[in-house]
Design a protein around this motif. Sequence first.
Motif, PDB file in Angstrom:
ATOM      1  N   ALA A  48      -7.183   3.681  -2.720  1.00  0.00           N
ATOM      2  CA  ALA A  48      -7.050   2.307  -2.213  1.00  0.00           C
ATOM      3  C   ALA A  48      -6.149   1.507  -3.158  1.00  0.00           C
ATOM      4  O   ALA A  48      -6.234   1.656  -4.381  1.00  0.00           O
ATOM      5  N   THR A  49      -5.271   0.734  -2.548  1.00  0.00           N
ATOM      6  CA  THR A  49      -4.389  -0.144  -3.333  1.00  0.00           C
ATOM      7  C   THR A  49      -4.308  -1.487  -2.612  1.00  0.00           C
ATOM      8  O   THR A  49      -4.782  -1.619  -1.490  1.00  0.00           O
ATOM      9  N   GLN A  50      -3.646  -2.427  -3.262  1.00  0.00           N
ATOM     10  CA  GLN A  50      -3.375  -3.674  -2.532  1.00  0.00           C
ATOM     11  C   GLN A  50      -2.504  -3.330  -1.330  1.00  0.00           C
ATOM     12  O   GLN A  50      -1.714  -2.389  -1.377  1.00  0.00           O
ATOM     13  N   ASN A  51      -2.631  -4.112  -0.241  1.00  0.00           N
ATOM     14  CA  ASN A  51      -1.820  -3.813   0.948  1.00  0.00           C
ATOM     15  C   ASN A  51      -0.422  -4.421   0.815  1.00  0.00           C
ATOM     16  O   ASN A  51       0.502  -4.046   1.523  1.00  0.00           O
ATOM     17  N   LEU A  52      -0.280  -5.385  -0.105  1.00  0.00           N
ATOM     18  CA  LEU A  52       0.982  -6.112  -0.223  1.00  0.00           C
ATOM     19  C   LEU A  52       2.011  -5.296  -1.009  1.00  0.00           C
ATOM     20  O   LEU A  52       1.744  -4.884  -2.136  1.00  0.00           O
ATOM     21  N   CYS A  53       3.186  -5.045  -0.408  1.00  0.00           N
ATOM     22  CA  CYS A  53       4.260  -4.419  -1.178  1.00  0.00           C
ATOM     23  C   CYS A  53       4.934  -5.512  -2.000  1.00  0.00           C
ATOM     24  O   CYS A  53       5.408  -6.499  -1.439  1.00  0.00           O
ATOM     25  N   PRO A  54       4.967  -5.366  -3.326  1.00  0.00           N
ATOM     26  CA  PRO A  54       5.480  -6.446  -4.172  1.00  0.00           C
ATOM     27  C   PRO A  54       6.994  -6.650  -4.041  1.00  0.00           C
ATOM     28  O   PRO A  54       7.510  -7.689  -4.452  1.00  0.00           O
ATOM     29  N   HIS A  55       7.671  -5.692  -3.439  1.00  0.00           N
ATOM     30  CA  HIS A  55       9.132  -5.779  -3.354  1.00  0.00           C
ATOM     31  C   HIS A  55       9.561  -6.970  -2.496  1.00  0.00           C
ATOM     32  O   HIS A  55      10.291  -7.832  -2.943  1.00  0.00           O
ATOM     33  N   ARG A  56       9.090  -7.000  -1.242  1.00  0.00           N
ATOM     34  CA  ARG A  56       9.440  -8.118  -0.365  1.00  0.00           C
ATOM     35  C   ARG A  56       8.205  -8.868   0.124  1.00  0.00           C
ATOM     36  O   ARG A  56       8.244  -9.559   1.129  1.00  0.00           O
ATOM     37  N   MET A  57       7.092  -8.682  -0.596  1.00  0.00           N
ATOM     38  CA  MET A  57       5.866  -9.387  -0.267  1.00  0.00           C
ATOM     39  C   MET A  57       5.444  -9.151   1.190  1.00  0.00           C
ATOM     40  O   MET A  57       5.215 -10.087   1.954  1.00  0.00           O
ATOM     41  N   GLN A  58       5.404  -7.879   1.591  1.00  0.00           N
ATOM     42  CA  GLN A  58       5.034  -7.546   2.959  1.00  0.00           C
ATOM     43  C   GLN A  58       3.687  -6.819   2.974  1.00  0.00           C
ATOM     44  O   GLN A  58       3.443  -5.929   2.147  1.00  0.00           O
ATOM     45  N   MET A  59       2.850  -7.179   3.922  1.00  0.00           N
ATOM     46  CA  MET A  59       1.535  -6.536   4.073  1.00  0.00           C
ATOM     47  C   MET A  59       1.731  -5.230   4.828  1.00  0.00           C
ATOM     48  O   MET A  59       1.520  -5.164   6.045  1.00  0.00           O
ATOM     49  N   ALA A  60       2.149  -4.205   4.137  1.00  0.00           N
ATOM     50  CA  ALA A  60       2.656  -3.056   4.874  1.00  0.00           C
ATOM     51  C   ALA A  60       2.272  -1.703   4.296  1.00  0.00           C
ATOM     52  O   ALA A  60       2.463  -0.683   4.948  1.00  0.00           O
ATOM     53  N   LEU A  61       1.742  -1.672   3.079  1.00  0.00           N
ATOM     54  CA  LEU A  61       1.584  -0.357   2.442  1.00  0.00           C
ATOM     55  C   LEU A  61       0.631   0.553   3.222  1.00  0.00           C
ATOM     56  O   LEU A  61       0.802   1.774   3.224  1.00  0.00           O
ATOM     57  N   SER A  62      -0.347  -0.013   3.919  1.00  0.00           N
ATOM     58  CA  SER A  62      -1.293   0.823   4.665  1.00  0.00           C
ATOM     59  C   SER A  62      -0.576   1.590   5.773  1.00  0.00           C
ATOM     60  O   SER A  62      -1.080   2.580   6.271  1.00  0.00           O
TER      61      SER A  62
END
Lengths: 129, 835
Positions: A48-62
Amino acid sequence: MSKTLTETTTWFLACKTSDVAENLGACVKYKDDQIAIFNFSRRGEWYATQNLCPHRMQMALSRGMIGSTLDNEPKVACPFHKKTFSLVDGHCITDEHECRLKTYPVKVEGDDVFIGISQDDINMDAYGF
Amino acid sequence: MKIVIIGNGMVGYKFCEKLVAKMNRTHVNSITVFGEEIRPAYDRVHLSEFFAGKTADDLTMAPKEWYAENNITLHLGDPIQNIDRENKTVHSYHGITIQYDYLIIATGSAAFVPSIPGVEKKGVFIYRTIEDLEMMTDHAKKAKTGAVIGGGLLGLEAAKAMIDLGVTDTHVIEFAQRLMPRQIDDAGSDILQAKLEDLGLKIHTNKNTLEILGGDTISGMLFSDETHINVDMLVISAGIKPRDELAKLSGLETGQRGGIVVNDHMQTNDPFIFAIGECALYKGMIYGLVAPGYEMADVVATKLTGGEKAFTGYDMSTKLKLIGVDVASFGDPFISSDDTKSIVFQDAVKGIYKRINVSQDGKYLLGGILVGDAEEYNMLLQTTKNKVILPPHPEDVILGSRGGSEGADTGAGVLSLPEAAVICSCEGITKGNICEQVIDGAETVDAIKKCTKAGTGCGGCVPMIKDLVLNTLKSQGKYIRNVICEHFNYSRQEIFDLVRIKKLKTYDAVIDEIGKGDGCEVCKPAVASILASLWNDMVLNKGLDTAQDSNDRYLANIQKGGTYSVVPRVAGGEITPDALILIGQVAKKYGLYTKITGGQRIDMFGAHVSDLPDIWQELIEGGMESGHAYGKSLRTVKSCVGSTWCRFGLHDSVSFAVQIENRYKGLRAPHKIKSGVSGCVRECAEAQTKDFGLIATEKGWNLFVCGNGGSKPQHAVLLASDIDEETVIKYIDRFLMFYIRTADPLTRTATWLNKMDGGINYLKNVIINDSLGICEELEQDMQRFLATYTCEWKEVVENPELRKRFTHFVNAPKEKDPTVKFETVRGQKNAADWK
């Protein structure tokens, strides 16, 4: 790390094992936060990780593809620009300057999947995203 | 040691750069530069790019700070007025007097202005400095017609500048009987002239200007043949004259027709004074190019820092792009005697002229000319310079291997060059330098660029570097494999064949059987595409879902903010009013932004992941289906309206486009595939920019393949002409399946063809003549695919298990992602911009 974990971690029930398809991820709502959870069944592991990709601040990692590095480190690639992050410690594999992901411990009991939130994380919630 | 440099042009600057790099600070204690212009040295060679949007700063060789950082005192706008050789001092216009131990004159040249009556009129310019350009820009605003005197290199550059300034009606006046008389011969000039005339320039050769007409301002030109033209603007670019006035004044020896006389060390008759660049006269010759100027700078910088180097003349071979036309000449371009033979290739249709001069025995290349296509320039130049033995049929070096027959090697490859051959002439890097670096571990072109700087200038040598890297690696016994990623030791084509032979059906089966590890974002989509092409199972089935890239996994295109866009199929771009209304209703209901795409369909943006199945359900109920905009698969077959409505249409392009789109819809491939069908030669469907395209002819259809729009546009190539519809389908079936089998991942058909040995002739042989004997198999593969097509959206809509996955929160399926934000633009919503 594990010592402090047992001391301060609160486990919350995230989902059932069958909710997350094999070798894929899903997004879990925790309070006002979003956590990406990965059923890496090929390795018999959950991450489990944060869902937010820090690159462009997108809720996308899932929604990203998971895989492994040459050194067999499990990783996830953000669907937007394919920055990849370690599922173990959250560091960015493709860009050393990128922010590290927050990672969470996961435990499975029967059909239930729990995500561990440490006291620090709870304190962090005050800042929100 | 005190060094003073007069002149801050390209060569003057290069001297500073080389001196700084070579010198020992304790030895040289002061460097002072005097420049006449008000800005530090800039790239005069690319002056015309000023009009294409480059600024003076872009053209600057090094900013003022560079001089300061290197302890060089720079006096700009302050020309030297005289040299006191006895006391070894120079005196500047602003009154600076300074001592020198060594003086370098790099004053360059000025435009040669012939003494034609009227040259003083307004609207007459020379083309030399940024200030000249600024004055031209001002004047051009009110000018409609322009002329350039001089059809040489600089004159044609000036003509391009005029066009860039909007003076599209431009004449080029050349005194000699051909353009670029110093570089190319009559036949080459004819081809160049035709190409330039196509671009709208009016070329006059054998034309001698008698007088410039007009009052205060130019209004026309009168020629010796008593003709005249009206022009509002004139640029004189008839040659250069060395700036040697200061040298003359100081009693230095100069040539009769100008230039400061120098010896092998660029020394003037005063041993403490050197001259370099276009002001220097070496063995009766002025070198009017920048490369020999740099070489001269190097000779003097080496000498002054205790080294030994002599100037021995310079090869005047040159390659340039004039208004988009390649022109090159190398070695001795004009040689013709009993001892030599010339091979000439001329293609007036494409505007290509190539001439090579070879020795009587056909063994050595002596020089040549290239117009319209100068790709082989670097190789030919090195072959000439290094006296590399030519292949048995010397014409191969300009014509390449012909007819796709194997074994017809292009001959003198980079391998036959000696170690000392200069591969990158911008940076002076030899074959030996590059090979050494490869052996030391720089095993890619990028690594070579980094450690040697080779290939970082004009870039013309990059293909040679690539060959050298590959061949050096090979000679080291290193096996170079085109593997897709670290998880598979195979190329895509090898994986394709293995998956087929072993009948592997899931991603895990593939990686367990022929790969290692857990895969990654590179091999997963590549393998997913192969599995889809081969077996056409639903991409979200267990064991396939994990390998899909995000768009395939959600059967929609992820957009900024994490919402998706939905594109239903509109085959051939033909759509009923009811379908339009349906799309409108769906977009309204789900709050979607709508836009017409480039492929003649409608894209709906801003759909939450949890709305996707509902949106699809409504579209499907209205008779629509997935457009596969999310897949590396067939996108659209664009069509013009064709013979059904258009008065020019030869055949019904819409019906054919609809048929083709429906035939290949959903076909997964290494990359997306686009197509177009035009009903006549007017080509309104832009079929020649597509992966495959059709244009109606009187007798049938012309089939084009491997075109591309996008970042590297490329025209499609004719595969077959005047064929009937049945043959068209047969050839496309074969073509697509051959592409799917053999292309690397994410390689469009254009790049695939570019990399194919034998090129289009080879491809024609495979597709039309069945040279590999696989056509039947390719057609069967296509039949199997056609028999198994299903709409993926429909499967999700009808399958509760799959449908369940379309939620943002696994533990709160009804909630949408609260972080999604929209903005309103022109009455519709847009994704909020990301950080």
